[in-house]
Scaffold this active site. Sequence first.
Site, PDB file in Angstrom:
ATOM      1  CB  ALA A 268       3.321   6.876   9.545  1.00 58.79           C
ATOM      2  N   GLY A 271       0.435   9.577   5.789  1.00 54.85           N
ATOM      3  CA  GLY A 271       0.004  10.226   7.017  1.00 54.85           C
ATOM      4  C   GLY A 271      -1.491  10.277   7.244  1.00 54.85           C
ATOM      5  N   GLY A 272      -2.285   9.671   6.390  1.00 52.99           N
ATOM      6  CA  GLY A 272      -3.733   9.720   6.570  1.00 52.99           C
ATOM      7  C   GLY A 272      -4.201   9.061   7.847  1.00 52.99           C
ATOM      8  CD  GLU A 289       7.405   5.801   5.092  1.00 52.13           C
ATOM      9  OE1 GLU A 289       8.022   5.185   4.189  1.00 52.13           O
ATOM     10  OE2 GLU A 289       6.303   5.423   5.538  1.00 52.13           O
ATOM     11  CG  ASP A 315      13.783  -1.299   8.486  1.00 49.28           C
ATOM     12  OD1 ASP A 315      12.695  -1.810   8.805  1.00 49.28           O
ATOM     13  OD2 ASP A 315      14.555  -1.807   7.654  1.00 49.28           O
ATOM     14  CB  CYS A 387      -4.147  -2.183   1.202  1.00 45.46           C
ATOM     15  SG  CYS A 387      -2.472  -1.861   0.609  1.00 45.46           S
TER      16      CYS A 387
END
Length: 439
Positions: A268, A271-272, A289, A315, A387
């Site tokens: 995460a 945090g966006g 995270e 994890d 991404c």
Amino acid sequence: MTDHPRRRARVQPTPRLPADSLAYTIDRAAALVEAVVGGKALTEMIHLERITELPAPVRGAVLDLTYGSLRDYARGDRVLAHCLSKPLPLHLHAILLVALHRLEARPDTAHTIVDQAVTAVGAHAPGLKAVANGVLRKVGRERAMFEQMLEKDAQSHHRHPNWWIRLLETAQPEHWQAVLAAGNQHPPMALRANLRQLSLADASAQLTEAGLSHRILDNGALLLDTPVPVDRIPGFAEGRFSVQDAGAQWAAQWLAPRTGERVLDACAAPGGKSAHLLESADIALTALELDPTRARRIGDTLARLGLSADVRIGDARHPEHWWDGQPFDRILADVPCSASGVARRHPDIKWLRRATDIAGFAAQQSAILDALWHTLAPGGTMLYVTCSVFDAENRDQIAHFCARHADARRIAIQGRMEHQLLPDAEHDGFYYALLEKTR
């Protein structure tokens, strides 16, 4: 990076250069470029070199030179390989890389750039000032010849590693050149309005009143015509706006959580996307995270926006260590990846990644998906996000996952089974696929 075994020893930047000089700026940028050439991540080195403590104008100039020099690394390194009969110490090599980038970007100030770069070299090695001066002046005199040389070499022309170019040609046969070109540009800046505090119309009006020209995109992202520091954004500290790439703002909309649902945002930080999910609906959100330091950034992000979540350190591949056994209704699996879709924001990635890394990322993603699937409730949905622009991490990954899991059904998003967003003037590169657990 190109291997330079004879100049691996680092030369520390000197404090003897005037802090308001271009020579100082070049020297500090060269320290960052040097570290990346040596295998260090740029974000880490910005912190270690204390760049954020510099006065704002100097900090901005150092970072602009650093990012530009790394985007142009293949060009600069090829030119220096042609010009130098003997390798230089790595820091001095990096000074010349920065100077070459500056010369290409600002040819109208060539005299000043050469003078200040030679001054920076002289602060470390006075005996090599003549070498630096000769190289930079040669490039200026023979610019047309060097341009022809660079155009003939794919890596120098496209400013990406050859293996990266080959993968893109396969994955995006119609768009690979446009993707590479986008990876060499300055990234756009988009904002997300916190719809718990103001409407999209009010958000747009406040930006206009603050003199920030912008466009509202299809997903409600507010794309600024020109990037600005966050202190120019009205109400940023109060949580009215967040900086988030327009392509990333599809995640919350396409996962579409509903009030009362249990939702997991895996991987995460910072945090966006967690914040966007919480702004979208009244949900019970678990933000996971692995890195404790990055996990703290989730808390900071949510606190600024007046939001809260159950932030856990763990994890994603091992739910037994962090999961309470209660199934999630929805999961956002924004997994670690090559980051090939955001290389313009992180130009060091192009030169630190290796072709063999892609298989490693794919294996990690596969393990995360398999583990998270067990925590999803029957009838629940998982949104897979990277991404990346490479097939092995995207469509191939999802195809292999569905072949392994008979209870996985792909769901169309806006009429398509997958969305590969390629980096362009509006957003970075992302991949999205939505999966339903049928039983």
